[in-house]
Design a protein around this motif. Structure first.
Motif, short mmCIF file in Angstrom:
data_model
loop_
_atom_site.label_atom_id
_atom_site.label_comp_id
_atom_site.label_asym_id
_atom_site.label_seq_id
_atom_site.Cartn_x
_atom_site.Cartn_y
_atom_site.Cartn_z
N MET A 87 0.85 -1.19 0.00
CA MET A 87 0.00 0.00 0.00
C MET A 87 0.89 1.25 0.00
N ALA A 88 0.47 2.25 -0.72
CA ALA A 88 1.29 3.46 -0.80
C ALA A 88 1.24 4.23 0.51
N LEU A 89 2.36 4.88 0.85
CA LEU A 89 2.43 5.64 2.09
C LEU A 89 2.95 7.04 1.77
N GLU A 90 2.30 8.03 2.37
CA GLU A 90 2.69 9.40 2.09
C GLU A 90 2.96 10.15 3.38
N LEU A 91 4.03 10.90 3.42
CA LEU A 91 4.31 11.77 4.56
C LEU A 91 4.12 13.21 4.08
N ARG A 92 3.29 13.97 4.81
CA ARG A 92 3.01 15.34 4.40
C ARG A 92 3.56 16.33 5.42
N ASP A 93 4.59 17.03 5.01
CA ASP A 93 5.19 18.10 5.81
C ASP A 93 5.29 17.72 7.29
N LEU A 94 5.91 16.59 7.56
CA LEU A 94 6.00 16.06 8.91
C LEU A 94 7.00 16.86 9.75
N ARG A 95 6.59 17.19 10.99
CA ARG A 95 7.49 17.95 11.86
C ARG A 95 7.44 17.39 13.27
N LYS A 96 8.61 17.34 13.91
CA LYS A 96 8.68 16.91 15.31
C LYS A 96 9.89 17.53 15.97
N ARG A 97 9.65 18.17 17.10
CA ARG A 97 10.77 18.76 17.85
C ARG A 97 10.95 18.02 19.17
N PHE A 98 12.19 17.79 19.59
CA PHE A 98 12.49 17.32 20.95
C PHE A 98 13.26 18.43 21.62
N GLY A 99 12.59 19.21 22.44
CA GLY A 99 13.24 20.37 23.06
C GLY A 99 13.62 21.37 21.99
N ASP A 100 14.91 21.71 21.93
CA ASP A 100 15.36 22.70 20.95
C ASP A 100 15.67 22.08 19.60
N VAL A 101 15.69 20.76 19.57
CA VAL A 101 16.16 20.10 18.35
C VAL A 101 14.98 19.70 17.47
N ALA A 102 15.04 20.08 16.18
CA ALA A 102 14.03 19.64 15.24
C ALA A 102 14.47 18.30 14.69
N ALA A 103 13.83 17.23 15.20
CA ALA A 103 14.21 15.89 14.75
C ALA A 103 13.69 15.65 13.34
N ILE A 104 12.46 16.13 13.07
CA ILE A 104 11.91 16.06 11.72
C ILE A 104 11.51 17.49 11.37
N VAL A 160 5.85 7.62 18.01
CA VAL A 160 6.06 9.06 18.19
C VAL A 160 4.91 9.78 17.52
N THR A 161 4.37 10.79 18.20
CA THR A 161 3.30 11.60 17.59
C THR A 161 3.92 12.87 17.03
N PRO A 162 3.71 13.17 15.76
CA PRO A 162 4.33 14.36 15.19
C PRO A 162 3.67 15.64 15.71
N ASP A 163 4.45 16.75 15.67
CA ASP A 163 3.89 18.05 16.07
C ASP A 163 2.98 18.59 14.97
N ALA A 164 3.35 18.31 13.73
CA ALA A 164 2.54 18.80 12.61
C ALA A 164 2.74 17.84 11.44
N GLY A 165 1.87 17.96 10.45
CA GLY A 165 1.99 17.12 9.28
C GLY A 165 1.12 15.88 9.39
N ALA A 166 1.19 15.03 8.38
CA ALA A 166 0.31 13.87 8.35
C ALA A 166 1.02 12.65 7.80
N VAL A 167 0.57 11.50 8.30
CA VAL A 167 1.00 10.22 7.76
C VAL A 167 -0.23 9.63 7.08
N VAL A 168 -0.13 9.39 5.76
CA VAL A 168 -1.29 8.92 5.02
C VAL A 168 -0.98 7.55 4.43
N LEU A 169 -1.79 6.57 4.82
CA LEU A 169 -1.56 5.20 4.37
C LEU A 169 -2.72 4.79 3.47
N GLY A 170 -2.41 4.50 2.21
CA GLY A 170 -3.44 4.08 1.26
C GLY A 170 -4.60 5.06 1.21
N GLY A 171 -4.30 6.34 1.31
CA GLY A 171 -5.33 7.37 1.21
C GLY A 171 -5.96 7.75 2.54
#
Lengths: 355, 352, 290
Positions: free
Chosen positions: A1-18, A52-63
């Motif tokens: 199944m196709a998987l899409e990541l849309r503008d995913l963002r995650k910070r741990f403290g001062d560090v932007a991991a994604i 992990v729950t992202p701060d912003a963005g989306a994980v889209v699996l098969g629509g």
């Protein structure tokens, strides 16, 4: 199944991991997230799995948007770097775990677990405990455990990093083979370029939480688009300078020492006046270059190292130091101190913006 | 090289350790007293009486402290035949158990000259020990509670049977010295005696449901009185004053007939330092020590020549008053102690 | 230093402790065993006679009852402590390092406080006019004070408090040591939080829980001061009775016999429970495997 990541963002403290990752992985594709440690690749994988729950963005699996779906309700399975096998359960029970959670009938559990164990060549070891099997076998138990539930996407977190070199090569082929046979969409996280090149359909190279480049292994290696991708994916000869002119898919760069070097470029390459580097892989550099090698320079050999399949020559041309990986032929290579002519085709050189 | 040195120093340390006890024994100027850690320890260690003893006799006094008389006498009996202590000081009933097991030497009048000054009553078992001082068995009541409820203050042993005091009582169990005397008094009150103890147990059984706790220590009585968990207790008369001194509103009283709980001193048979032992017993019954005990803790001295002054003077019995004290049949008590204790545990302790 | 000396050095270093254990523990234990088979009279222990009288006496319903009560109370305390300590250990184990250390210290504090001081504190809380009864009365829930002291309730409350840490500590160590990947792996394979707990966390912490409960249980069986202070003579337990028999009655043979029976009973229970855990460990997962 196709998987899409849309503008995913995650910070741990001062560090932007994604830091704003967007990419699309096609159905049945073997896709790698490649980068040094701390580049955010494992965090992306854990975001897909729901750990992990992202701060912003989306994980889209098969629509379907699965960004907020709880861990247990996602149709993706993860093979952990340390395998995370349940030490109190037998190999059989480890593999059966996901099926029991899915309330699969007992008889079916038995057949499917046996099948999965056979697939990873572990038939007959079901009654052992994880501590009673070898590292390579543990790795395959983890794979069977993830595959047996027939997930939409399989996630592999550095699955080969705990194995010794020989086993790693073997498992690399085996893993790819199993993935092809099952036809499952797979995402591999790795810091090992060879692993990524050997197994992937496509690769996303990551640095500091951002995607640097997405492409096939050939594209990543031969046409790196950034300095980071170029140097992370292998060794390079670099000529830093300013772009003088761009014309007919060709750019020429003047170095501070007054040398002019050219590289084949695409439309989005840095324009005239920009600081940039021309880069050439050592194995593209030829000794006594043939006629089509239009970039040439005179150099003095500093050292020659015999590597079996090739010869690594280090030479100096004015202020520039050059690496050349030459084929081993019948003739002995030039000795240190010898004057040589080295050259390469413009088409083999790439232009990247100055880092 | 380095490890060699470690090994040899370890060996040296081990050798030293082995030699240490005999070195201490070699001095011979030490006297060991086996007694309580409570007021005896306060007296000897905090208030400087061990130093006074050393100054007067030249012996270094070391206290081996225990929590109860039972523990003191059990320790002494455990050392039977090869004692490490010289003198034992504890309650009469426990002391007699030791006499029964033959652990005490007969006191020598020549070496313990103060014996001549003691009242006749103080002589224990033909000189196997001497009563130093006695505590009177008393009661104490929580003044605040009695005032609030409008109850009349208790005066006699019989008051303990008053119906309104049900659920207010703290009584020592028979395993406790005071508990033994109280059991005997209950028996006598109801027409029995030491030899016919049944009436005492019947009375205890009647009291049992109204007993908050069968309490063995004055500290616990203080806690429970302070928290108003109970308001009438049977215990040592002087303990009542100690509790009062610590700010709990209890009033001690001495019911008639008055029972005494004697504290007895004596020398261990075969003690390591018999001369020191005699000197210590002599000192323990001397006027300064007993006057201090009386003034500081309200103990009634058995030495005729002791003059107690200060606030405790009126709490201490003197001269003829001593003759009004009731004595008990210790031989029977001794023979029956374990049986009574067992019977108490079976029939009384668990009643609620 | 030669090889011989190096080989003997560890034993040499163990020697002082071994000597202390022999003199302070083993010899008295052997002495107790011997004492329990001797006769007794008010004149003391009679070492010339050998008899089973002390053990026979323990079959008497009174003594058997005290043993039964000790066993029952100890088991109740261990069971309640296990149930109470588990969520606490789970909570503490997921905190950050410093918060973990602080909370563990808080839970350890009762153990660092003198038993008598603790008993005083309990009197203030549990007594007829204590905090709990005052609250109950103020809320109008009770008319007469609820008896919380000088009965089994008091002993159970006091010992749960006193011996809590012995279950909490090993349990916390085990839970904090579980690789978090294992829980994620279980969740990733479809286990809901409750299933993760039941299938992974609980079985992996079970040996530690059992170890803690066993320590707790043996300490409950041997507890002396707390039952004496909070239960008084009304809640007689073996250690209390053995103390009286040994020190008040000076009946050493009977006291020794009681100690022996207590020791053997405790050991038997400990071994049995370990057997049960060992056999259960292989059967915690589903039937599918067989």
């Amino acid at each position: 199944m196709a998987l899409e990541l849309r503008d995913l963002r995650k910070r741990f403290g001062d560090v932007a991991a994604i830091d704003g990752v967007a990419l699309r992985i096609e159905d049945g594709e073997f896709f790698s997230l490649l980068g040094p440690s701390g580049c955010g690749k494992t965090t992306i994988l854990r975001t897909i799995a729901g750990i992990v729950t992202p701060d912003a963005g989306a994980v889209v699996l098969g629509g379907a948007d699965i960004t907020r779906r709880p861990l247990h309700a996602r149709d993706v399975t993860l093979v952990f770097q340390n395998y995370a096998l349940f030490p109190h359960l037998t190999v059989f029970d480890n593999v059966a775990f996901g099926l029991v959670m899915r309330r699969v009938a007992r008889a079916e559990i038995r057949t499917r677990v046996e099948e999965a164990l056979a697939l990873v060549r572990l038939a007959g070891l079901g009654q052992r405990y994880p501590a009673q099997v070898s590292g390579g076998q543990q790795q395959r138990v983890a794979l069977a455990r993830a595959l047996v539930v027939r997930p939409s996407v399989l996630l592999l977190d550095e699955p080969l990093s705990n194995l010794d070199a020989r086993l790693r090569d073997e498992m690399r082929g085996e893993l790819r083979e199993i993935q092809r046979r099952v036809g499952i969409t797979t995402i591999l996280v790795t810091h090992d370029i060879h692993e990524a090149f050997a197994m992937s359909d496509r690769i996303a190279v990551l640095d500091r939480g951002r995607v640097e480049q997405i492409g096939t292994p050939t594209e990543i290696y031969q046409r790196p688009r950034t300095r980071f991708v170029a140097t992370f994916s292998g060794q390079m000869n670099e000529f830093d300078g300013v772009v003088e002119a761009v014309a007919d898919g060709r750019a020429s760069v003047a170095t501070p020492a007054g040398r002019r070097v050219a590289a084949a470029v695409t439309d989005d390459a840095p324009g005239p006046g920009a600081r940039a580097s021309v880069m050439v892989r050592p194995e593209r550099v030829r000794l006594d270059p043939p006629a089509d090698a239009d970039q040439r320079l005179d150099a003095i050999v500093e050292s020659v190292t015999y590597l079996g399949g090739s010869i690594r020559m280090v030479a100096r041309a004015g202020g520039d130091r050059l690496l050349a990986d030459l084929p081993t032929g019948d003739a002995p290579p030039p000795a240190p101190g010898a004057r040589v002519v080295l050259g390469w085709r413009t088409a083999d050189a790439v232009l990247v913006a100055a880092g | 090289m380095r490890k060699d040195r470690i090994v040899s120093s370890l060996a040296a340390a081990a050798a030293l350790l082995a030699l240490a006890p005999s070195a201490a024994l070699a001095q011979g100027k030490e006297v060991h007293l086996l007694s309580w850690g409570g007021t005896i320890q306060t007296m000897l260690e905090k208030e400087g009486w061990a130093d006074r003893f050393k100054k007067e006799t030249g012996y270094t006094l070391t206290l081996v402290p225990k929590a109860t008389s039972s523990e003191i006498i059990a320790t002494a009996i455990a050392q039977k035949g090869k004692p490490q202590v010289d003198v034992v000081l504890c309650d009469m009933v426990a002391y007699l158990q030791g006499v029964e097991q033959g652990i005490f030497a007969t006191l020598d009048r020549a070496k313990v000259p103060n014996l001549a000054k003691m009242v006749d009553l103080a002589w224990v078992k033909d000189g196997k020990g001497v009563m130093t001082y006695v505590d009177v068995v008393g009661m104490m009541y929580q003044e605040d509670v009695f005032k609030r409820k409008g109850w009349a203050p208790p005066k006699s042993w019989a008051d303990i049977m008053r119906p309104e005091l049900k659920g207010q009582l703290l009584i020592p169990p028979v395993s406790n010295t005071y508990g033994v005397y109280f059991l005997i008094e209950l028996a006598r009150m109801n027409g029995g005696s030491e030899k016919n103890i049944d009436p005492g147990f019947e009375a205890l059984k009647k009291l049992a449901p109204g007993v908050v706790d069968w309490t063995t220590t004055f500290a616990k009585i203080g806690t429970l009185m302070q928290g108003e968990a109970a308001s009438l207790a049977v215990f040592g008369y002087t303990s009542g004053f100690e509790i009062r001194k610590r700010g709990t509103p209890v009033m001690p009283l001495v019911p008639v007939p008055t029972y005494m709980s004697p504290t007895v001193a004596g020398a261990m048979a075969g003690s390591p330092n018999p001369e020191g032992a005699s000197a210590l017993v002599n000192w323990l019954i001397s006027e300064p020590v007993l006057a201090y005990r009386g003034e500081r803790f309200g103990n009634t001295p058995m030495n005729r020549e002791v003059k107690v002054t200060g606030e405790n003077a009126e709490r201490v019995l003197t001269g003829d008053q001593l003759k009004t004290l009731v004595n008990v049949d210790y031989d029977t008590v001794l023979a029956k102690r374990a049986e009574w204790n067992d019977r108490f545990n079976r029939e009384i302790a668990t009643v609620r | 230093m030669n090889a011989g000396a190096r080989r003997w050095l560890p034993f040499l270093l163990l020697l002082p402790l071994t000597a202390v254990l022999c003199v302070g523990f083993l010899l008295p234990l052997i002495q107790s065993v011997e004492n329990s088979f001797h006769g007794f009279s008010p004149r003391g222990i009679d070492r010339s006679t050998w008899t089973l009288a002390a053990y026979t006496k323990l079959f008497d319903p009174f003594y058997a009852g005290v043993f039964g009560r000790t066993l029952r109370i100890s088991l109740i305390i261990s069971a309640i402590t296990a149930v109470l300590a588990y969520p606490v250990a789970l909570y503490v184990a997921q905190l950050r390092g410093r918060a973990q250390a602080f909370l563990l210290l808080v839970y350890m504090s009762p153990w660092l406080i003198n038993v008598v001081v603790k008993a005083f504190g309990w009197t203030l809380l549990l007594g007829p006019r204590g905090t709990i009864n005052t609250i109950l009365r103020t809320l109008g829930l009770t008319d007469a004070p609820v008896p919380l002291m000088f009965n089994e309730t008091g002993v159970i409350i006091g010992l749960i408090h006193g011996h809590f840490i012995f279950v909490l500590l090993p349990l916390w160590a085990a839970l904090a040591g579980i690789d978090p990947n294992l829980r994620w792996a279980a969740g990733n394979l479809g286990a809901r939080p409750w299933e993760i707990f039941r299938r992974v966390t609980l079985p992996l912490s079970l040996p530690a829980l059992m170890a803690g409960v066993i320590i707790n249980f043996t300490m409950n069986m041997a507890a002396f001061a707390t039952p004496a202070l909070l239960g008084g003579t009304r809640v007689q337990v073996v250690s209390f009775l053995a103390y009286e028999v040994n020190l008040v009655d000076l009946n050493w043979p009977l006291g020794a016999a009681m100690s022996m029976v207590l020791l053997v009973a405790t050991l038997v229970l400990v071994v049995l429970s370990q057997r049960i855990v060992a056999s259960g460990r292989r059967r915690v997962m589903f039937e599918g495997a067989r």
